[in-house]
Design a protein around this motif. Structure first.
Motif: not given
Length: 811
Positions: A217-232
């Protein structure tokens, strides 16, 4: 003041279903991409990918998702010909290339690729869905062999946005990306049709994901790396590459989304690559950066500034060729491209064109590269005013009569006026503004657009007032019911597509079974040799055979189309004019049917019932033959008409002695003007002769009537109409060319090129000389032919909506 991401309060918007808040911008200029290497293999035969995409750069190969390398590569992308492609490098495996062209940069597409190579039927092994509809028209098809195992969901490296980490980078935005390992799903798992707007919208996926499944969902903006976090829940995180959260133009976490979530999260204005007054500029970085190396106006936004509300955006010039570049608002069509109001780097303000007031005068401070120019446009003032800010310092009101001086509308725009490279960066609020907007000013996105009177609720959809139906004849002579209109029509205009039968026009005021033909001058017919419309029904109409076996509304295997409008039944007496008339008026939809008996008086007037000044009237004598169909359009010259049954250019009369419809100027009546020699009102108000007129008024978000100037190129004019069109009628006015009708029922995807001609009985024509794209916010001419795009030619149009731009998906 530092970077802010304030929640602005704005005009109400309609939101339904599942709302999104974030997207990720991929900058092709930076080769931005995501990658992941699964630790174990999943199901390599069966999977589904779903994502919402908004296109930036067009006409180049761009990767969306894939895995593997060399002969083991499987991927899908947009190619340089604007097609969507599902591809396997193994030549014996998949190659699907859509007939549909994807080149609408103003709104969002939902795309689903669903694979199951265990299916027995080849065409079931790979399915593509666009905005909830399965794609069935392909330029090329090669389905995978049974039980083919590809590289997707294997243990090799996977990419989003490139195929190898360096080539074919995507430019644009992605939101709500799901990958389901082990299931072939339909688009209904990820989207649904909105009950209120009738448009395909996101839906939260609630199923299982499988081994290598993921949700981004690209919602974790804590860092650029967290933008790719999987929320499944699987933890299948992606590595971001060349993605930035640094304040400024490289900030890639956007609130540009395909839902009307809030005043800060919706579909945003970007710069429009389709709207080219000049061609010597390039757009990049999700259509937010504009570069030109010559004197050039450009940077038109995809959203026209509304006629109410207060809107703020920021522009930064990062490179200057010198001279005195300018920022402001300008007309957004080829015929209006040199009109507007601007703030120049030398501190002057300047207005070009408009109804009045050209010239330059002293205004504010000088500005240069890297200064942030804020633009505050206030449409709530009586005439529309604009204020410019340099680095958060107001320069005062620059112009205060913009709505009056530019009644055809304005767009954000800027201009380079010197040879050499100049670059501007735009921010309409999809990333944090540098400065806090003035109080009450909102971002330029679809949530903050005015809610249209048609298209916002289930009870007021565009197809409740206008719709198109198609059918194939079956030869039934006793009466065949044609359904699917969605309402009881009061005006039906039908035409055989596959054979050269005439156009048939029927309306409820004259009554069913009374035929007029747009491509001839005949009087009204009631004795039928061929088939005819015999009744107006609750969901369409009935067609019945005439005395001949040649049934031209239902002949076996012939194809047909009917365009249907809703007025207000059989009509009522109207005494607004000097001639009493019968009027069936739908003021909500801006349409009326008027009948009257002529009195031969030049100064006579007839009530039209619209309550506003008409934008177009089509008129025909009924009881005598030999007289032309008269058409008056608001964009034609004063005291001139067009004629529906012929190709003639706009002129003062159909022939010497004929009268014409007078200029459109009254909210209650229309009238007639003398023309020719000796000058009379024959053909529009002849004494004792019965007449009918179809009257149209413009309704924002539903109908549009205007003009454009051709450029003679296959990259033709873009015409903003404020909605995704269902129907477009075009006529060249300065030369003798055909009237042309296209609609989305016959042209279900771009490019649209199936034409019919109101002035002729010709069968449907499909060719490269008459092409246009229907888009989320208008249409773009895609041919150089004289019928639609003669260089310097003038053209008028009438268009009706499928959906207002506020809610529309990309097409």
């Amino acid at each position: 003041m530092g970077i802010v991401n304030n929640a602005l309060s704005g005009a109400s918007g309609q939101s339904s279903g599942y709302n999104l808040t974030n997207s990720l911008r991929f900058r092709r200029s930076a080769t931005a991409y995501l990658n992941r290497t699964p630790g174990v293999a999943g199901n390599r035969r069966t999977y589904t990918w779903s994502g919402w995409l908004k296109l930036g750069t067009l006409g180049v190969a761009q990767e969306i998702f894939g895995a593997g390398s060399g002969a083991n590569q499987d991927l899908f992308n947009f190619n340089a010909d604007y097609q969507f492609v599902v591809f396997s490098a193994n030549a014996s495996q998949t190659l699907l290339r859509t007939a549909q062209l994807f080149r609408d940069p103003s709104a969002w597409y939902h795309i689903v690729v669903a694979v199951d190579t265990t299916q027995a039927t080849a065409s079931n092994r790979t399915k593509i869905y666009v905005n909830g509809v399965q794609v069935t028209a392909f330029e090329y098809t090669q389905y995978p062999s049974p039980n083919y195992q590809g590289s997707i969901s294997d243990t090799g490296i996977h990419y989003i946005s490139t195929y190898d980490g360096s080539n074919w980078a995507f430019d644009g935005y992605m939101a709500e990306v799901n990958f389901i390992d082990g299931q072939q799903l339909t688009s209904s798992s990820f989207g649904q049709t909105s009950a209120s707007t009738g448009v395909w919208i996101p839906k939260k996926y609630t199923g299982t994901y499988g081994t290598n499944g993921f949700y981004l969902p690209f919602t974790n903006t804590a860092s650029t790396s967290t933008l790719g976090n999987d929320f499944s829940g699987n933890g299948n995180n992606w590595t971001t590459n060349n993605i930035s959260l640094t304040a400024g133009s490289t900030y890639d976490s956007m609130t540009d989304v395909p839902t009307l979530t809030s005043a800060t999260a919706a579909n945003y204005c970007v710069l429009n690559p389709l709207n080219k007054i000049y061609s010597t500029f390039t757009l990049s970085n999700g259509n937010l950066n504009w570069t030109s190396d010559t004197v050039n106006m450009g940077g038109f936004g995809t959203i026209q500034l509304p006629t109410s509300g207060k809107y703020y955006w920021e522009i930064v010039m990062t490179v200057s060729a010198g001279g005195s570049p300018q920022i402001g608002v300008g007309g957004g069509t080829a015929s209006l491209g040199d009109l507007g109001a601007y703030y120049r780097t030398n501190g002057n303000k300047e207005q070009y064109g408009g109804v009045s007031g050209n010239g330059s005068s002293a205004y504010g401070a000088t500005w240069t590269t890297n200064d942030v120019i804020g633009i505050a446009y206030d449409a709530d003032t009586s005439s529309g005013q604009i204020t410019f800010y340099k680095n958060n310092s107001s320069q005062g009101v620059a112009f205060s009569s913009l709505k009056t001086n530019f009644p055809n509308g304005l767009f954000p725009v800027f201009q380079n006026n010197a040879s050499g490279t100049t670059t501007f960066q735009a921010n309409f609020g999809q990333r944090p503004f540098t400065y806090t907007p003035p109080s009450g000013f909102v971002r330029l996105n679809t949530f903050n657009l005015t809610t249209p009177t048609i298209g916002a609720t289930a009870a007021t959809q565009a197809n409740d007032y206008f719709n198109v139906v198609t059918w194939t004849g079956n030869g039934t002579s006793s009466g065949r019911s044609i359904t699917g209109v969605g309402f009881q029509p009061d005006f039906v205009w039908g035409k055989a597509r596959s054979v050269a039968y005439g156009h048939g026009l029927y309306d409820a005021v004259r009554g069913s079974g009374k035929l007029l033909v747009s491509n001839n001058t005949n009087s009204e017919a009631t004795n039928f040799l061929y088939g005819y419309l015999s009744s107006f029904d609750s969901d369409g109409f009935t067609t019945t055979a005439g005395s001949s076996s040649n049934e031209n509304w239902n002949q076996t295997n012939d194809t047909y189309v009917a365009w249907n409008w809703k007025a207000n039944g059989a009509g009522v007496t109207n005494t607004a004019g000097s001639i009493t008339s019968t009027v069936s008026a739908n003021t909500t939809a801006g349409f009326s049917i008027v009948t009257w008996t002529g009195n031969g008086v030049t100064a006579a007037t007839v009530g039209h019932g619209l309550g506003v000044v008409p934008a177009m009237i089509i008129c025909k004598e009924r009881s005598v033959g030999g007289e032309y169909w008269h058409v008056k359009h608001q964009s034609t010259a004063s005291n001139t008409n067009l004629f529906l049954n012929v190709t003639n250019a706009s002129t003062s009369a159909a022939s010497v002695g004929d009268g014409i419809l007078a200029d459109l100027s009254s909210s209650t009546t229309f009238g007639f003007a003398t023309a020719g020699s000796p000058g009379n009102v024959v053909a529009v108000n002849e004494n004792g002769v019965t007449n009918v007129a179809y009257c149209f008024a413009q309704v924002a978000g539903y109908s549009a009537f205007g003009s454009y100037t051709g450029n003679g190129s296959t990259d033709g004019p873009f015409v903003f109409i404020g909605f995704r069109p269902r129907y477009v009628l075009i006529k060249r006015t300065d030369s003798a060319e055909d009237w042309i009708v296209m609609d989305s029922a016959r042209n279900t995807y771009n490019v649209a090129n199936s034409s019919l001609f109101p002035n002729g009985s010709f069968s449907e024509t499909t060719d490269s000389n008459r092409q246009e794209d229907f888009l989320s916010n208008g249409f773009k001419i895609r041919s150089s032919g004289v019928w639609l795009n003669a260089s310097g030619g003038t053209f008028i149009y009438m268009a009706f909506a499928e959906s207002p731009f506020k809610y529309a998906n990309a097409r």
